[in-house]
Design a protein around this motif. Structure first.
Motif, mmCIF file in Angstrom:
data_model
loop_
_atom_site.group_PDB
_atom_site.id
_atom_site.type_symbol
_atom_site.label_atom_id
_atom_site.label_comp_id
_atom_site.label_asym_id
_atom_site.label_seq_id
_atom_site.Cartn_x
_atom_site.Cartn_y
_atom_site.Cartn_z
ATOM 1 N N GLN A 1 0.829 -1.206 0.000
ATOM 2 C CA GLN A 1 0.000 0.000 0.000
ATOM 3 C C GLN A 1 0.863 1.256 0.000
ATOM 4 O OE1 GLN A 1 -2.725 -0.692 3.288
ATOM 5 N NE2 GLN A 1 -3.677 -2.413 2.218
ATOM 6 N N HIS A 2 1.968 1.246 0.729
ATOM 7 C CA HIS A 2 2.907 2.368 0.666
ATOM 8 C C HIS A 2 3.482 2.504 -0.739
ATOM 9 C CE1 HIS A 2 3.233 3.892 4.762
ATOM 10 N NE2 HIS A 2 3.143 2.645 5.210
ATOM 11 N N ASP A 3 3.783 1.377 -1.381
ATOM 12 C CA ASP A 3 4.381 1.417 -2.715
ATOM 13 C C ASP A 3 3.418 1.941 -3.772
ATOM 14 O OD1 ASP A 3 6.817 0.429 -1.809
ATOM 15 O OD2 ASP A 3 6.267 -1.665 -2.190
ATOM 16 N N ARG B 1 -9.399 -4.624 12.006
ATOM 17 C CA ARG B 1 -8.887 -3.268 12.239
ATOM 18 C C ARG B 1 -8.211 -3.114 13.596
ATOM 19 N NH1 ARG B 1 -14.473 -2.919 12.910
ATOM 20 N NH2 ARG B 1 -15.200 -2.107 14.922
ATOM 21 N N HIS B 2 -8.394 -4.068 14.490
ATOM 22 C CA HIS B 2 -7.866 -3.937 15.852
ATOM 23 C C HIS B 2 -6.451 -4.491 16.015
ATOM 24 C CE1 HIS B 2 -11.784 -2.612 17.111
ATOM 25 N NE2 HIS B 2 -12.351 -3.768 16.788
ATOM 26 N N LYS C 1 -2.136 -1.394 11.763
ATOM 27 C CA LYS C 1 -2.852 -0.130 12.038
ATOM 28 C C LYS C 1 -2.129 1.057 11.390
ATOM 29 C CE LYS C 1 -4.540 -1.819 16.524
ATOM 30 N NZ LYS C 1 -4.631 -1.542 17.982
ATOM 31 N N ASP C 2 -1.812 0.925 10.113
ATOM 32 C CA ASP C 2 -1.010 1.911 9.384
ATOM 33 C C ASP C 2 -1.935 2.897 8.672
ATOM 34 O OD1 ASP C 2 0.696 3.274 7.599
ATOM 35 O OD2 ASP C 2 2.029 1.542 7.438
ATOM 36 N N ARG C 3 -2.146 4.061 9.298
ATOM 37 C CA ARG C 3 -3.093 5.038 8.760
ATOM 38 C C ARG C 3 -2.648 5.602 7.417
ATOM 39 N NH1 ARG C 3 -5.002 8.722 13.982
ATOM 40 N NH2 ARG C 3 -5.953 7.005 15.191
ATOM 41 N N ALA D 1 -4.121 4.330 0.414
ATOM 42 C CA ALA D 1 -4.008 3.678 -0.892
ATOM 43 C C ALA D 1 -5.149 2.713 -1.161
ATOM 44 C CB ALA D 1 -2.677 2.935 -0.982
ATOM 45 N N ILE D 2 -5.934 2.372 -0.137
ATOM 46 C CA ILE D 2 -6.990 1.368 -0.282
ATOM 47 C C ILE D 2 -8.210 2.008 -0.955
ATOM 48 C CG2 ILE D 2 -8.463 -0.289 0.896
ATOM 49 C CD1 ILE D 2 -6.455 -0.279 3.213
#
Length: 294
Positions: free
Chosen positions: A148-150, A165-166, A170-172, A177-178
């Motif tokens: 997602q970072h890429d 999600r818990h 937990k990378d905001r 990118a989603i």
């Protein structure tokens, strides 16, 4: 073109596996919850590998041991993912019995993921002009923050991610990118899981028509998995995989499946059963139908 890329006979399945996928670090793998026998970063120091692999004792090993025992199998699985992507375009489907290192991006690893195989798979196919776009459907219990970072700000890559999600990571920032985000709570069971999957995957494929679908098929959604904290049954996982392949087959979209996370020893049998179910349903035999001409 290197020796990694080769043709296979018509009677061979595009099912990628090598015995060297399996990790053995002098017995230290037993201290990690991950089943190391279940199956882009170049790491130069053992301490960095220990952080990524989440096995602190790896830091005590000489780097040459880490390279051979841990990183070499992971590199081989990464190559398997790229090869599976190429074969999926030729055959309509392919499975890498390994890979799916979705916590690793091009500049850093984490969560037992030392190489960005999903990013490499897609970029290889794009750079080779074999595809113009791609969809990632990530059904591992954890958010796939690495790729997602890429692919932040890359409209040619559509990301659908359904995860608890818990839990980690937990990378905001990566969540931006989603394109279709399905955040689950703890202890989600088969019915809720499948209803959300069916609705969202159909919607995603109505929004975006990919040249290939990269399916990150983590089995850590399994009931009693110590890290996923979801409650999906083994039958639910098999039905999940069947549905994803059905959707691709019906829309003539090549699919490459990566096995990704799964932290119980029994998940290996579930994956094997799922592959055989796909075969019995006619979803992974023969070639993908040729799309109609415009």
């Amino acid at each position: 073109m290197t020796s990694l890329y080769f043709d296979i006979d018509e009677n061979q399945w595009p099912l990628i596996y090598d015995e060297k996928y399996n990790v053995s670090v002098g017995g230290l793998e037993k201290f990690h919850v991950f089943d190391a026998k279940k199956w882009r970063n170049i790491i130069q120091w053992s301490m960095k590998v220990a952080i990524i692999a989440e096995v602190p004792m790896v830091a005590l090993l000489p780097n040459i041991c880490v390279q051979y025992a841990y990183l070499k199998p992971m590199r081989l699985q990464t190559g398997g993912s790229v090869l599976a992507g190429k074969l999926a375009l030729e055959r309509g489907w392919a499975v890498n019995v390994g890979g799916g290192f979705h916590h690793c991006s091009g500049d850093r690893g984490g969560g037992f993921c030392p190489y960005a195989d999903i990013t490499l798979l897609i970029r290889f196919l794009m750079d080779s002009e074999l595809i113009q776009n791609a969809m990632i459907v990530d059904l591992d219990a954890h958010q796939g923050n690495g790729y997602q970072h890429d692919f932040l700000g890359v409209p040619e890559v559509y990301i659908m991610d359904m995860y608890n999600r818990h839990i980690y990571p937990k990378d905001r920032e990566a969540k931006q990118a989603i394109r279709r985000k399905i955040e689950l709570g703890h202890r989600v069971e088969d019915l809720e899981y499948m209803l959300k999957l069916r609705h969202n995957l159909k919607a995603a494929l109505n929004e975006f028509t990919p040249d290939i679908l990269v399916y990150n098929a983590g089995t850590d959604i399994l009931d009693s998995d110590p890290l996923g904290n979801l409650r999906v049954s083994s039958v639910g996982i098999i039905k999940r995989d069947e549905f994803v392949f059905e959707m691709c087959r019906s829309r003539k979209i090549p699919i490459v499946m990566l096995t990704s996370g799964g932290y119980l020893r029994k998940t290996a049998r579930i994956i094997a059963d799922s592959i055989m179910n796909l075969h019995s349903k006619g979803l992974i035999t023969g070639q993908c139908p040729v799309p109609d001409e415009d």
